[in-house]
Each structure stands twice: as C-alpha cells, then as structure tokens.
Enzyme design. Structure first.
Site, short mmCIF file in Angstrom:
data_model
loop_
_atom_site.label_atom_id
_atom_site.label_comp_id
_atom_site.label_asym_id
_atom_site.label_seq_id
_atom_site.Cartn_x
_atom_site.Cartn_y
_atom_site.Cartn_z
N ASP A 1 -10.37 12.36 4.48
CA ASP A 1 -9.00 12.61 4.02
C ASP A 1 -8.84 14.11 3.82
O ASP A 1 -9.80 14.82 3.51
CB ASP A 1 -8.76 11.87 2.69
CG ASP A 1 -7.29 11.57 2.45
OD1 ASP A 1 -6.91 10.38 2.44
OD2 ASP A 1 -6.51 12.54 2.27
N CYS B 1 5.30 -0.97 0.87
CA CYS B 1 5.42 -1.57 2.21
C CYS B 1 6.75 -2.25 2.51
O CYS B 1 7.36 -1.96 3.53
CB CYS B 1 4.30 -2.58 2.41
SG CYS B 1 2.69 -1.79 2.48
N THR C 1 0.56 0.74 9.38
CA THR C 1 1.67 -0.09 9.88
C THR C 1 2.59 0.80 10.70
O THR C 1 3.08 1.82 10.20
CB THR C 1 2.45 -0.69 8.70
OG1 THR C 1 1.53 -1.46 7.91
CG2 THR C 1 3.59 -1.57 9.18
P1 NAD Z 1 -1.95 6.21 1.12
O1 NAD Z 1 -0.87 7.22 0.99
O2 NAD Z 1 -2.54 5.60 -0.09
O3 NAD Z 1 -3.16 6.86 1.95
C1 NAD Z 1 -3.00 7.61 3.11
C2 NAD Z 1 -3.98 8.78 3.07
O4 NAD Z 1 -3.95 9.44 4.34
C3 NAD Z 1 -3.63 9.86 2.03
O5 NAD Z 1 -4.71 9.99 1.12
C4 NAD Z 1 -3.41 11.13 2.87
O6 NAD Z 1 -3.89 12.30 2.24
C5 NAD Z 1 -4.21 10.82 4.11
N1 NAD Z 1 -3.80 11.59 5.29
C6 NAD Z 1 -2.56 11.77 5.80
N2 NAD Z 1 -2.61 12.52 6.92
C7 NAD Z 1 -3.91 12.82 7.14
C8 NAD Z 1 -4.59 13.55 8.15
N3 NAD Z 1 -3.93 14.11 9.19
N4 NAD Z 1 -5.93 13.66 8.06
C9 NAD Z 1 -6.60 13.09 7.02
N5 NAD Z 1 -6.01 12.38 6.06
C10 NAD Z 1 -4.67 12.24 6.10
O7 NAD Z 1 -1.38 5.09 2.09
P2 NAD Z 1 -1.81 3.54 2.16
O8 NAD Z 1 -1.11 2.76 1.10
O9 NAD Z 1 -3.30 3.46 2.27
O10 NAD Z 1 -1.15 3.12 3.54
C11 NAD Z 1 -1.68 3.56 4.78
C12 NAD Z 1 -1.02 2.76 5.90
O11 NAD Z 1 -1.34 1.37 5.76
C13 NAD Z 1 0.51 2.82 5.91
O12 NAD Z 1 0.95 2.80 7.25
C14 NAD Z 1 0.91 1.53 5.24
O13 NAD Z 1 2.18 1.07 5.66
C15 NAD Z 1 -0.17 0.57 5.70
N6 NAD Z 1 -0.42 -0.55 4.79
C16 NAD Z 1 -0.45 -0.38 3.44
C17 NAD Z 1 -0.74 -1.45 2.61
C18 NAD Z 1 -0.78 -1.30 1.12
O14 NAD Z 1 -0.87 -2.31 0.43
N7 NAD Z 1 -0.73 -0.10 0.56
C19 NAD Z 1 -1.04 -2.70 3.16
C20 NAD Z 1 -1.02 -2.84 4.54
C21 NAD Z 1 -0.72 -1.76 5.35
C1 UDX Z 2 2.57 -6.62 0.76
C2 UDX Z 2 2.12 -7.82 1.61
O1 UDX Z 2 1.98 -8.97 0.78
C3 UDX Z 2 0.80 -7.51 2.30
O2 UDX Z 2 0.44 -8.57 3.16
C4 UDX Z 2 0.96 -6.23 3.09
O3 UDX Z 2 -0.27 -5.90 3.71
C5 UDX Z 2 1.43 -5.09 2.21
O4 UDX Z 2 2.65 -5.46 1.55
P1 UDX Z 2 1.89 -5.67 -1.63
O5 UDX Z 2 3.15 -4.87 -1.49
O6 UDX Z 2 0.64 -4.98 -1.99
O7 UDX Z 2 1.60 -6.46 -0.26
O8 UDX Z 2 2.13 -6.82 -2.74
P2 UDX Z 2 2.89 -8.22 -2.74
O9 UDX Z 2 2.05 -9.18 -3.47
O10 UDX Z 2 3.34 -8.61 -1.39
O11 UDX Z 2 4.17 -7.92 -3.65
C6 UDX Z 2 5.21 -7.07 -3.22
C7 UDX Z 2 6.32 -7.06 -4.26
O12 UDX Z 2 7.01 -8.31 -4.28
C8 UDX Z 2 5.82 -6.83 -5.69
O13 UDX Z 2 6.70 -5.99 -6.38
C9 UDX Z 2 5.82 -8.23 -6.27
O14 UDX Z 2 5.96 -8.22 -7.67
C10 UDX Z 2 7.06 -8.81 -5.60
N1 UDX Z 2 7.04 -10.29 -5.54
C11 UDX Z 2 6.08 -10.93 -4.81
C12 UDX Z 2 8.01 -11.02 -6.21
O15 UDX Z 2 8.88 -10.46 -6.88
N2 UDX Z 2 7.97 -12.39 -6.13
C13 UDX Z 2 7.04 -13.07 -5.41
O16 UDX Z 2 7.08 -14.30 -5.38
C14 UDX Z 2 6.06 -12.31 -4.73
#
Ligand code: NAD
Ligand code: UDX
Length: 465
Positions: A35, A277, A133
């Site tokens: 990172d 997300c 994503t």
């Molecule tokens: P995040 O912001 O927590 O982490 C991303 C990291 O990437 C940061 O620490 C940033 O400094 C680093 N970064 C950015 N550009 C960079 C580069 N050029 N080189 C090195 N590091 C770099 O984001 P996240 O929540 O982990 O999400 C990442 C991706 O996964 C997004 O596309 C998101 O939509 C997807 N996603 C997130 C979740 C979730 O629950 N948070 C679930 C499924 C998919």
């Molecule tokens: C979501 C998807 O579930 C996951 O599959 C994807 O990879 C990332 O986005 P996340 O956002 O981490 O995950 O949590 P999730 O449990 O989906 O909840 C999302 C939001 O919806 C929260 O604010 C939660 O409180 C709300 N929620 C969820 C409701 O209000 N009611 C429900 O019944 C379920």
C-alpha cells in the site's frame, strides 16, 4: 501453473482480510500486501497485533499466525510486483467527485495507476486479478494499458470480485457462498483461471468455485450489491407504510421471509443502509446503464438510492418533529456511528447524515461508538462540507462512555446495532435524562414494551408501537 508468490495492491478492508486468509490457508504461497499509505502498513506490521488498522472479529488471530511466515505487509510496491506471479488489485474505486460522471461513475484512477505500474515493472508473464469492484468491461481497459505500455511480457486478466461483508469478513472468507472467477475464453485464459481456482481450492469446495467469462463476473458483483441494497430499500419503504397503518415491519418481514422464494435474510428495516459499497456500486450501475442509453434500467435502480436517502432524512426529521419541532441547543445522544455493528468503518454511515440534519437544526450531539474515535466522526462530518469544521466541533462531542453520552440528553438515537446496546442499564440511563425522555431506535434492537416500562417515549422504525 502453480502459484507460489502473490502480491496484493491495497491493504484496506478487502485486501487485508482476503490476503490474510489466503496466507493462512496456503502456507506454501508467499503473500505480500502493499500500500502507498505508510501509516496503514505500519499498523498492519505493529508488534501488538490488536493494533491492525481494521477491526474485524477473528482477524488479528489470523494475522498473528501468518504474519512473518508467509504473509507480509510492505510499502515497497515495485519489489512485490516484480516478484509475484499473480497480482491482485484491491485498491479503492470511489464515486467520482469531479468531471465527467461526477457523483455517479466509479473513479478508476487508482486502478489505472496500478495497471501502469504493473506494466512498467513486470519482466515476466503475470496474472492480474481484479479484486476491486469495477464497472463491467474494465478488464478491457486494463488489458489495453498493460499491452501498450508493458515490456512485451504476457498478461492474463481475471475478475475475482469479493463478496465479504464487513464485520463478518473472516467467516465470509472462510466459508464463502461462492467464489467467482471470470477470465478470457482462450487456452491461456483457462490456464490463468485454473491457477486461481487452485489457490481457493485449498479451503473452498470446488463446486462453490464458479468460473465465467470476464464480463459476467464483473457485472455479477454490481448486480449482487444492487439486489442486496434493493431488499433493504424495499423493507424500508414498507416500514413507512407500517407506521401509518398499524402493521409492524418486523412481523411483516417475518411473514414474507418464511416464503422460501423470498428468504428471510436482509429484511431488517433500519435508519438506512450505509457502507462504502451499496451506494457507490448502484450509482455506478445507474451510470453504466445511462451510458448505454438504458434510461428505464437506470431509473429503476436509482430508486433504491432515492428510497435510502428518504429513510435517513425521515428518521432525522421525526426526531425534530417529535421533540416539539425544535432540537435547538438540546442534547441528543447517538449510540453508534459505524455503518453496521462489529466494524470500525464509518463510510457512508447513516449516522453521518442524521447528524448533519440535526446540526442544521442546531442540536448538540454526543456520540458513543465502541470502535469509532473522535477524529473519524469529525472527519466524516467535515467531508460533507455543510458547515465549517469549527462549527462541527462545537456541535458534536464524542465520548468514551455510553452513560456519559446519554446523561442530560433529551433524546437518544440508536444508529448502529451493536449488541452491547441491548445490555445497558436502561433504567439508569432514563433516570439521568431530561424528561420526557425519548429513544429513537433506528435499528429495532430494543424491546418497545420494556423501554416504555422504564418511562421512555419510544419510537422504532416501521412500527406505531
Ligand atoms: P480501502 O480504501 O479500505 O483500501 C484501499 C487501499 O488501496 C488504501 O489503503 C489505499 O491507500 C490503497 N491504494 C490506492 N491506490 C494505490 C496504489 N496505486 N498503490 C498502492 N496502494 C494503493 O478500500 P476497500 O474497502 O478495501 O475496497 C477496495 C475495493 O474492494 C473497492 O473497489 C471496493 O468497492 C471493493 N469491495 C469492498 C468491500 C468492503 O466491504 N469494503 C467488499 C467487497 C468489495
Ligand atoms: C456489502 C455486501 O453485503 C457484501 O457482499 C459486499 O461485498 C460489500 O457490501 P457491507 O456493506 O460490508 O457488505 O455490509 P452489509 O451487511 O451488506 O450491510 C450494508 C448496510 O445495509 C449496513 O448499513 C447495514 O446495517 C444495512 N442493512 C443490512 C440493513 O439496514 N438491513 C438489512 O437487513 C441488512
């Protein structure tokens, strides 16, 4: 091709936990998570494993087991890319805040930077895995960059979207409903897909590892999040109707959830969904549909966001109207700031928008969240740019004790469903509040009859009590 060296770019909520599980389950594979954020990497490497930058139940034990053995966190992006056979891109893809597609399209600048960096460093063939994503057809853009700026080596692009939810990341990763891998329909593509299937097959039954073409995989991720968010908006829409008619949304959810075609999960009415997300991915979907001229498709999905914004506003405005149409200078306690329980993530949390609304009404807000610290709360509010950071600081305080947060308050709003909130001494809380004492339960976690018994005027979402 057997993989023994993996690099992941992005040590965030997805990269960190996902790679920790791969390292734990595949001790023969060296996994390096890189990172640009030095502070984040320093925390992942902190001698006290409880200081890792992400709060996820069970994660610190896994990091403790694998870190230094075959799991490494580093800021040396170039070295990790150079050494790896397989590179996951797990960087953030936020909604664009400028230019074309502002407020809707995904900002792919970090993705493009990664692709250019990989192209310039790679001296042998690599498999590049989209873990972030992404809009459907992003792999095409990545491939163009890699093929046109690289050193003549071969790249295979795979799409491997992540379905984990925060707060349950470890169990979701250990027992995924499915793992999805999309790749090119060529012999080289099939070889790359197989290489990644073999990694997951170390702990995921093969029948749950689904392989598709690239575009189906990319689009399935946006579709899954759109469907999930739509369920929440659907039940929240019914919650408003319940409040008008004497129906109770929890009873309605139970009744429809027992229909196996509907299913019982994701039907909890709430103050509105948050998280990094749902909103981002639906806006992205809406933008993609519009860009193909599919206006009805775009409008259909946009309603999910419109309903969610309405639900957050409706919750906040009902606090004001119930408190005799003014909250000016009244202390309102917030229990919870995270977007859901068991995480320290506050991105797009409903609490931020409810607080913003109440600050416009000149309320004094006192926040307690078991995992969220003051600077995060202030940053979240400042980011909205609704007022100066000075005014935000004057309007909101963050305390480390829930009883302190509620002391002298006119009302309590429950914004996150932390389990511990159910166990509080609610009689003590009532006794120390202004009277009449109100509780607005934005998560339907407290028992209406019991709360009334303590003396509270109690409102939950989707019930006229
Ligand atoms: P995040 O912001 O927590 O982490 C991303 C990291 O990437 C940061 O620490 C940033 O400094 C680093 N970064 C950015 N550009 C960079 C580069 N050029 N080189 C090195 N590091 C770099 O984001 P996240 O929540 O982990 O999400 C990442 C991706 O996964 C997004 O596309 C998101 O939509 C997807 N996603 C997130 C979740 C979730 O629950 N948070 C679930 C499924 C998919
Ligand atoms: C979501 C998807 O579930 C996951 O599959 C994807 O990879 C990332 O986005 P996340 O956002 O981490 O995950 O949590 P999730 O449990 O989906 O909840 C999302 C939001 O919806 C929260 O604010 C939660 O409180 C709300 N929620 C969820 C409701 O209000 N009611 C429900 O019944 C379920």
């Amino acid at each position: 091709m057997k993989i023994n060296n993996i690099c992941c770019i992005g040590a965030g909520y997805v990269g960190g936990p996902t790679m920790s599980i791969i390292a734990q389950k595949c001790p023969d594979i060296k996994v390096t998570v890189v990172d640009l954020n030095e502070q984040r990497i320093a925390l992942w490497n902190d001698a006290d494993v409880n200081n890792i930058p992400i709060y996820e139940p069970g994660l610190s034990d896994i990091v403790a087991e694998a870190r230094g053995r075959n799991l490494f966190f580093s800021t040396n992006v170039e070295k990790a890319i150079d050494e790896a056979q397989m590179i996951f891109i797990s960087v953030n893809t936020p909604t664009k805040t400028y230019g074309l597609g502002k407020g809707m399209a995904a900002d792919l600048k970090y993705i493009e930077l990664c692709a250019r960096q990989i192209a310039s460093i790679a001296k042998d063939n690599k498999i590049v895995v989209e873990k972030s994503t992404l809009p459907v057809r992003t792999a095409e853009a990545i491939k163009n960059i890699l093929d046109n700026t690289g050193n003549g080596v071969q790249f295979q692009i795979l799409s491997n979207p992540e379905f984990l939810a925060e707060g349950t990341a470890v169990t979701d990763l250990l027992n995924p409903d499915r793992v999805l891998i999309g790749g090119d329909n060529t012999p080289e593509g099939a070889e790359a897909i197989n290489a990644l299937v073999e990694v997951y097959a170390n702990w995921v039954p093969e029948k749950q590892i689904l392989t598709t073409n690239l575009w189906s995989s990319e689009l399935s991720k946006l579709t899954a999040n759109a469907f999930l968010a739509q369920r929440v908006s659907s039940i929240n829409a019914m919650s408003e109707l319940c409040e008008k008619t004497g129906a109770d949304v929890s009873e309605v959810a139970r009744a429809i959830g027992m229909d196996s075609r509907i299913g019982s999960k994701f039907l909890k009415a709430s103050v509105g969904f948050g998280g990094s997300c749902f909103q981002k991915d639906i806006l992205n979907l809406v933008y993609i549909a519009k860009s193909y001229g599919l206006n009805e498709v775009a409008d259909y999905w946009e309603q999910v966001i419109i309903m969610n914004d309405h639900q957050k506003r409706r919750f906040a405005s009902s606090i004001v109207t119930t408190l005799y149409n003014t909250v000016s200078d009244k202390k309102i306690a917030f229990l919870g700031w995270a977007f859901k329980k068991d995480t320290n993530d506050t991105r797009e949390s409903a609490a931020i928008y409810v607080a913003d609304y109440l600050l416009n009404e000149q309320a004094k807000i006192s926040v307690f969240d078991p995992q969220v610290k003051e600077n995060k709360v202030l940053n979240d509010l400042n980011y909205l740019e609704s007022r100066s950071s000075d005014l935000n600081q004057k309007g909101i305080t963050v305390v480390e004790d829930p009883y302190e947060a509620c002391k002298g308050a006119h009302a309590i709003a429950i914004l996150t469903e932390w389990d511990e909130f159910k166990e509080y001494d609610w009689q003590k809380i009532y006794d120390n509040m202004q009277k009449p004492a109100f509780v607005f339960d934005g998560r339907n976690i407290l028992d209406a009859k019991k709360m009334a018994g303590y003396g509270f005027i109690f409102q939950s979402v989707g019930s006229s009590n």
